[in-house]
Design a protein around this motif. Structure first.
Motif, PDB file in Angstrom:
ATOM      1  N   VAL A 182       9.751  -7.670   2.926  1.00 42.60           N
ATOM      2  CA  VAL A 182      10.631  -7.071   3.928  1.00 42.60           C
ATOM      3  C   VAL A 182      10.477  -5.554   3.990  1.00 42.60           C
ATOM      4  CG1 VAL A 182      12.855  -7.336   5.016  1.00 42.60           C
ATOM      5  CG2 VAL A 182      12.228  -8.831   3.187  1.00 42.60           C
ATOM      6  N   LEU A 183       9.241  -5.119   4.189  1.00 39.81           N
ATOM      7  CA  LEU A 183       8.976  -3.698   4.375  1.00 39.81           C
ATOM      8  C   LEU A 183       8.498  -3.474   5.809  1.00 39.81           C
ATOM      9  CD1 LEU A 183       6.994  -2.824   1.153  1.00 39.81           C
ATOM     10  CD2 LEU A 183       9.341  -2.294   1.680  1.00 39.81           C
ATOM     11  N   GLY A 184       8.722  -2.271   6.291  1.00 46.06           N
ATOM     12  CA  GLY A 184       8.205  -1.939   7.615  1.00 46.06           C
ATOM     13  C   GLY A 184       8.740  -2.804   8.722  1.00 46.06           C
ATOM     14  N   VAL A 185      10.023  -3.126   8.613  1.00 45.57           N
ATOM     15  CA  VAL A 185      10.592  -4.050   9.581  1.00 45.57           C
ATOM     16  C   VAL A 185      10.828  -3.383  10.934  1.00 45.57           C
ATOM     17  CG1 VAL A 185      12.352  -5.784   9.844  1.00 45.57           C
ATOM     18  CG2 VAL A 185      11.771  -4.973   7.614  1.00 45.57           C
ATOM     19  N   CYS A 186      11.054  -2.052  10.906  1.00 44.39           N
ATOM     20  CA  CYS A 186      11.405  -1.355  12.156  1.00 44.39           C
ATOM     21  C   CYS A 186      10.414  -1.677  13.249  1.00 44.39           C
ATOM     22  CB  CYS A 186      11.416   0.150  11.963  1.00 44.39           C
ATOM     23  SG  CYS A 186      12.126   0.696  10.439  1.00 44.39           S
TER      24      CYS A 186
ATOM     25  N   CYS B 242       7.273   1.773   5.568  1.00 45.86           N
ATOM     26  CA  CYS B 242       7.267   1.608   4.112  1.00 45.86           C
ATOM     27  C   CYS B 242       6.042   0.853   3.605  1.00 45.86           C
ATOM     28  CB  CYS B 242       8.513   0.902   3.623  1.00 45.86           C
ATOM     29  SG  CYS B 242       9.898   0.993   4.706  1.00 45.86           S
TER      30      CYS B 242
END
Lengths: 202, 227
Positions: free
Chosen positions: B39-43, B126
């Motif tokens: 769950v990184l870079g979700v934006c 991220c």
């Protein structure tokens, strides 16, 4: 130049164009820090402060130095926008951290621990980039920075409250953790979408 | 890549049957997928997935930036003092993001406008930072490239799925598929497209369900007590 009144931009940035719920910025720290209401409030306050200051600072740097024929440098330096903005944000956060550590221990413990997290918060850089893309004037920039910060804080505090409540619900196993938070955030975004007729900024 | 993988496997004394490179590839794409597991870079995963084309261009951007920054960070890993490594990483990443942004502006201005600030926001994504910090700083250049590609593909996979679903449900057709196969598939004659899925809430809900689906296929090991 866009003509919207600065106060309208504040309202729009909080409710109709919420930087988290409609532009998806700042999700990482949002997911990591929205388990406790206290943490959420602290982080939210830090974001509001840093966002107002850095968008303003970046506004002066962008229009004072980077654009073509600016007051301080006549060269067109806009390709460097990203790197300058992120450097300004990192330097500012570092500076504030040192400053409040020296002058107010109490504030440091309330706010300071969140500051390093903010450098990599995409909402801060995103707000500065929106300021450039939407061609805001100075007052509009301050309004947007403030509104976007408040909007982000509002969203994270609301979600923190909801996640606290969710401790008592029986969520199906695959949905536990991030998945259900996403869906809850989606429903919250839907309620904010209900306000979208009010004002709009582009 | 097999030969390189073998070589790394031997030099690092960890010659599993698959080799280090192959293992890294699998890690990034599936076992440790940057979006669905870490769950990184979700934006950006949420913001640009309103159409398949946007999603794929964004994935390409990330693949390029993460591979190149992993390579450079890894090459410089012994020359970077520990204290300033974060700033060095950010500067390296920002450089490649600028390269890609200028490329997009020059050859594909329309897409550049559509992606808006999200290309620039790869700097604070991220995943890129996380891989530079967690992998490239400890590993040799070639392996770091493999890791970059693996994570880029993992990211592209999730974005592609969400982008396809959102565009299909939201408009009844997928532009890119129609363009590529010269087909005229368009369900909107008899299917009332659900606009909500194109809007912001749809993104959150779609990603929520996708993560749940991935969890269901492969239950995560360390989710206990997280809520």
């Amino acid at each position: 130049m866009n003509e919207t009144h600065a106060l309208l931009i504040v309202v729009a940035a909080i409710f109709t164009n919420n930087i988290l719920l409609s532009n998806f910025l700042g999700m990482c720290s949002f997911l990591a820090c929205s388990r406790q209401i206290d943490t959420a409030i602290g982080l939210g306050a830090a974001v509001v402060f840093v966002m107002v200051c850095t968008t303003t600072l970046n506004y002066f740097i962008y229009y004072g130095i980077l654009v073509k024929d600016a007051a301080l440098c006549s060269m067109d330096l806009t390709p460097l926008t990203f790197i300058v903005f992120i450097a300004v944000i990192a330097a500012f956060v570092q500076f504030v951290e040192m400053f409040i550590e020296r002058f107010s221990q109490k504030l440091y413990y309330a706010l300071g621990v969140f500051l390093p997290l903010i450098t990599v918060n995409c909402a801060i850089l995103g707000a500065a980039l929106f300021m450039v893309i939407r061609k805001y004037s100075f007052l509009q920039t301050v309004g947007f920075g403030f509104g976007a910060g408040i909007g982000w804080a509002l969203a994270i505090i609301l979600i923190a409250g909801l996640r606290r409540k969710m401790h008592y619900s029986n969520v199906p196993t695959p949905f536990r953790g991030v998945a259900i938070s996403m869906i809850v955030t989606g429903i919250m975004a839907m309620t904010f979408l209900g306000l979208s007729g009010m004002v709009s900024i582009q | 890549m097999g030969a390189q993988a073998q070589q790394f496997g031997q030099t690092r004394g960890a010659g599993a049957c698959c080799g280090k490179g192959c293992q890294t590839l699998k890690e990034g794409i599936w076992h440790n997928n940057p979006i669905s597991i870490q769950v990184l870079g979700v934006c950006s995963a949420l913001a640009v997935t309103n159409s398949l084309e946007n999603a794929l261009v964004m994935s390409g951007a990330l693949l390029f930036v993460i591979t190149m920054s992993n390579l450079i960070v890894s090459l410089l890993r012994n020359a970077t003092p520990r204290r300033i490594r974060m700033i060095a990483e950010v500067a390296i990443i920002a450089t490649f993001v600028i390269v890609f942004d200028l490329f997009l502006k020059a050859y594909y201005p329309e897409m550049s406008k559509r992606l808006g600030p999200y290309v620039g926001l790869i700097i604070t994504n991220c995943i890129v930072m996380g891989r530079a910090e967690a992998f490239a700083l400890q590993n040799p250049p070639l392996l770091s490239i493999v890791d970059g590609i693996a994570n880029g593909i993992g990211y592209a996979m999730v974005l592609g799925i969400i982008g396809f679903l959102r565009e299909f449900v939201g408009t009844g057709k997928v532009e890119l598929v129609n363009k590529l196969f010269r087909s005229q598939l368009d369900l909107s004659q008899w299917y009332m497209p659900n606009q909500l899925i194109i809007l912001a809430p749809g993104a959150f809900i779609a990603l929520g369900f996708l993560i749940a689906l991935f969890n269901w296929i492969k239950p995560p090991e360390t989710q206990e007590g997280k809520m």
